[in-house]
Design a protein around this motif. Structure first.
Motif, short mmCIF file in Angstrom:
data_model
loop_
_atom_site.label_atom_id
_atom_site.label_comp_id
_atom_site.label_asym_id
_atom_site.label_seq_id
_atom_site.Cartn_x
_atom_site.Cartn_y
_atom_site.Cartn_z
N CYS A 10 0.84 -1.20 0.00
CA CYS A 10 0.00 0.00 0.00
C CYS A 10 0.88 1.25 0.00
O CYS A 10 2.06 1.19 0.34
N PRO A 11 0.32 2.40 -0.38
CA PRO A 11 1.10 3.64 -0.38
C PRO A 11 1.49 4.08 1.03
O PRO A 11 0.91 3.63 2.03
N GLY A 12 2.45 4.98 1.10
CA GLY A 12 2.84 5.56 2.37
C GLY A 12 4.19 5.09 2.84
O GLY A 12 4.95 4.45 2.11
N GLU A 13 4.48 5.40 4.07
CA GLU A 13 5.76 5.02 4.69
C GLU A 13 5.48 4.63 6.13
O GLU A 13 4.69 5.25 6.83
N LEU A 66 -2.28 -2.26 -3.54
CA LEU A 66 -3.44 -1.42 -3.20
C LEU A 66 -3.10 0.01 -3.60
O LEU A 66 -2.32 0.67 -2.92
N PRO A 67 -3.65 0.50 -4.70
CA PRO A 67 -3.25 1.82 -5.20
C PRO A 67 -3.84 2.94 -4.36
O PRO A 67 -4.82 2.76 -3.63
N ASP A 73 4.97 3.78 -12.25
CA ASP A 73 5.22 4.07 -10.84
C ASP A 73 4.13 3.47 -9.95
O ASP A 73 3.89 3.94 -8.84
N GLY A 74 3.47 2.42 -10.43
CA GLY A 74 2.47 1.73 -9.62
C GLY A 74 3.08 1.12 -8.37
O GLY A 74 4.31 0.94 -8.28
N ILE A 75 2.24 0.78 -7.42
CA ILE A 75 2.74 0.32 -6.12
C ILE A 75 3.53 -0.99 -6.26
O ILE A 75 4.59 -1.16 -5.64
N VAL A 76 3.07 -1.92 -7.08
CA VAL A 76 3.81 -3.18 -7.26
C VAL A 76 5.11 -2.94 -8.00
O VAL A 76 6.17 -3.47 -7.62
N GLN A 77 5.06 -2.13 -9.05
CA GLN A 77 6.28 -1.84 -9.81
C GLN A 77 7.33 -1.17 -8.92
O GLN A 77 8.52 -1.49 -8.98
#
Length: 329
Positions: free
Chosen positions: A38-41, A81-82, A96-100
């Motif tokens: 998922c996005p974020g840090e 999860l975009p 720049d997708g999350i999986v890539q």
């Protein structure tokens, strides 16, 4: 058999004896651990229906990956999860997708060289409606278009391969997607990237917790129009034959425990490397029994994995991968 000359219990008397004559073996390198990115840090959000499984930002996923590599686990299966969803599933095939992004980060980490990066090729996590392709609607009726969906899947697989995926794994059950993905991979110069096809993926109640994990529940209708009817064995064999003919390098059977007979039938008929996915509902069901003290966790976990291996799976995708690898040493 002449009793007492034949006593089958002779070979069960000690652990050393049982180990020597054991027919089916598990080892960490034949286990694949799914990760939900998922996005974020610094994000590590536990999935309520799947104890010990998390939605992870890329930095946290790298920590999980290092642990898996240290345990000797064979690979990771990556789901994304975009940050945003749309009807074209653009997050699935974006550079720049999350999986890539995660694959590139993992490939830069030399500690993960032993760990295969397997990418899920489906768009249900990326579409605003939660279906595995392009949807057209007419009132209450909807249709998941096959051919336009296949084009998106091929584009997604090529994008993941460009990011460095070791294996691409289409799980959508659209007709013709293996051939289209192979063509897209070859056109992009990714001749060496194998396709792990979910060749017989059944429409199953056991996917429930996954839809929480991947935020991928359909907003309307269900997936029985493209995932397989659980009653159909012969159709499963036809699906596998078609994917093999289109160029699949490996096969995935999903779910595992409710379909051990399908795994066995496929093993007897096809020679390709074959995996089975012990899905979220199987994991959640066992954990619910563990929490209530109804089953002994380690024994039940290992017995469930042995049953899948014994049925004919060469490798197993399982949320138990880390726990099982620790037991196996």
């Amino acid at each position: 058999m002449n009793f007492p000359a034949t006593r089958l219990r002779r070979l069960r008397r000690t652990e050393a004896m049982r180990s020597l004559v054991r027919e089916t073996h598990l080892h960490p390198s034949a286990l694949v651990y799914p990760l939900f990115l998922c996005p974020g840090e610094g994000v590590r959000k536990e999935i309520t229906s799947m104890p010990g499984v998390f939605n992870l930002s890329v930095d946290e996923a790298l920590k999980e990956a290092e642990e898996c590599a240290a345990l000797g686990i064979g690979g990771l299966l990556l789901f994304g999860l975009p940050a945003e969803k749309d009807e074209q599933a653009s997050g699935a095939w974006a550079d720049d997708g999350i999986v890539q992004t995660a694959v590139r980060a993992m490939k830069r980490n030399r500690k993960l060289d032993s760990l295969l990066q397997i990418t899920d090729v489906c768009v249900c996590e990326y579409t605003s409606h939660g279906h595995c392709g392009i949807v057209t609607r007419d009132g209450d009726h909807f249709e998941v278009e096959n051919d336009s969906s296949v084009a998106l899947l091929a584009k997604t697989a090529a994008s993941q391969a460009a990011a460095g995926a070791d294996i691409v794994a289409p799980s959508d059950m659209m007709d013709g997607r293996v051939a289209a993905i192979r063509e897209a991979l070859d056109a992009g110069g990714f001749h060496q990237t194998p396709i792990l096809s979910y060749a017989s993926k059944f429409s199953s109640a056991f996917y429930g917790p996954f839809r929480e994990a991947a935020d991928s529940a359909p907003q309307f209708g269900d997936r029985r129009g493209y995932q397989m009817d659980g009653a159909n064995m012969r159709e499963a064999m036809r699906e596998i034959e078609q994917d093999v003919a289109e160029g699949a390098d490996m096969l995935m059977m999903k779910p595992a425990m409710p379909y051990l007979d399908v795994i066995r039938a496929a093993r007897e008929r096809f020679d390709l490397p074959m995996g089975a996915y012990q899905v979220s509902g199987e994991y959640a069901m066992l954990h619910a029994a563990f929490e209530r003290g109804w089953l002994e966790p380690e024994r039940a976990m290992m017995e469930s994995l042995l049953s899948i291996r014994r049925a004919g799976a060469d490798f197993i995708v399982t949320y138990f991968a880390k726990d099982a690898a620790k037991v196996l040493g």
